[in-house]
Design a protein around this motif. Structure first.
Motif, PDB file in Angstrom:
ATOM      1  N   VAL A   1       0.867  -1.170   0.000  1.00  0.00           N
ATOM      2  CA  VAL A   1       0.000   0.000   0.000  1.00  0.00           C
ATOM      3  C   VAL A   1       0.907   1.224   0.000  1.00  0.00           C
ATOM      4  O   VAL A   1       1.823   1.317   0.818  1.00  0.00           O
ATOM      5  N   VAL A   2       0.665   2.136  -0.926  1.00  0.00           N
ATOM      6  CA  VAL A   2       1.488   3.343  -1.009  1.00  0.00           C
ATOM      7  C   VAL A   2       0.784   4.510  -0.322  1.00  0.00           C
ATOM      8  O   VAL A   2      -0.440   4.572  -0.273  1.00  0.00           O
ATOM      9  N   GLY A   3       1.601   5.408   0.207  1.00  0.00           N
ATOM     10  CA  GLY A   3       1.044   6.566   0.890  1.00  0.00           C
ATOM     11  C   GLY A   3       2.105   7.603   1.183  1.00  0.00           C
ATOM     12  O   GLY A   3       3.183   7.599   0.575  1.00  0.00           O
ATOM     13  N   GLU A   4       1.780   8.461   2.113  1.00  0.00           N
ATOM     14  CA  GLU A   4       2.639   9.575   2.493  1.00  0.00           C
ATOM     15  C   GLU A   4       2.743   9.624   4.010  1.00  0.00           C
ATOM     16  O   GLU A   4       1.789   9.269   4.706  1.00  0.00           O
ATOM     17  N   VAL A   5       3.870  10.091   4.500  1.00  0.00           N
ATOM     18  CA  VAL A   5       4.086  10.244   5.940  1.00  0.00           C
ATOM     19  C   VAL A   5       4.224  11.726   6.254  1.00  0.00           C
ATOM     20  O   VAL A   5       4.928  12.458   5.553  1.00  0.00           O
ATOM     21  N   TYR A   6       3.535  12.132   7.323  1.00  0.00           N
ATOM     22  CA  TYR A   6       3.573  13.513   7.785  1.00  0.00           C
ATOM     23  C   TYR A   6       3.860  13.543   9.277  1.00  0.00           C
ATOM     24  O   TYR A   6       3.407  12.664  10.019  1.00  0.00           O
ATOM     25  N   ALA A   7       4.590  14.575   9.700  1.00  0.00           N
ATOM     26  CA  ALA A   7       4.736  14.881  11.123  1.00  0.00           C
ATOM     27  C   ALA A   7       3.524  15.723  11.494  1.00  0.00           C
ATOM     28  O   ALA A   7       3.185  16.691  10.798  1.00  0.00           O
TER      29      ALA A   7
END
Length: 134
Positions: free
Chosen positions: A62-68
């Protein structure tokens, strides 16, 4: 990219409508999150109509994005996923290890309750942006 998040920051892995440019684009929320990087996890993405749900499982990506994110934004995400104040059971909040640019970060992930994916199609690409139009 150097990390400039504050010590009270947590990380979140987003894979569906919270991704940048989508319906609930996390970058439009406040307090503003800090983009950390693109990432992928092991799981199965299901098409639930207007949004996806991911079940953690080995063998698929599963692809995605990481955020603080700051605690106040985490509360807003809990509201979007109806964990608070409604306390519905569609999603479970998990802490998972995610590899981002050679670092392992502990990230919040909203995992779908398996009872909500019965009979729902799998998005084979694991990418909501590519698979939303089944």
């Amino acid at each position: 990219m150097p990390e400039t998040s504050s010590p009270s920051s947590r990380y979140v892995f987003v894979y569906g409508t919270l991704r940048k440019g989508d319906d609930n684009d996390i970058t439009r929320l406040a307090p503003a999150p800090q983009f950390v990087g693109h990432a992928s996890i092991e799981g199965v993405m299901h098409h639930l109509g207007a949004y996806p749900g991911v079940r953690l499982a080995p063998g698929r990506v599963v692809v995605g994005e990481v955020y603080a994110i700051e605690p106040a934004l985490e509360l807003k995400l809990d509201e979007i996923e109806m964990l608070y104040p409604e306390q519905k059971d569609e999603y479970f909040k998990r802490e998972i290890a995610v590899q981002v640019d050679g670092r392992t970060l502990s990230c919040v992930l909203y995992e779908i309750n398996p009872s909500y994916i019965v009979g729902r199609p799998v998005i084979e690409s694991g990418d909501w942006v590519r698979g939303r139009h089944l």
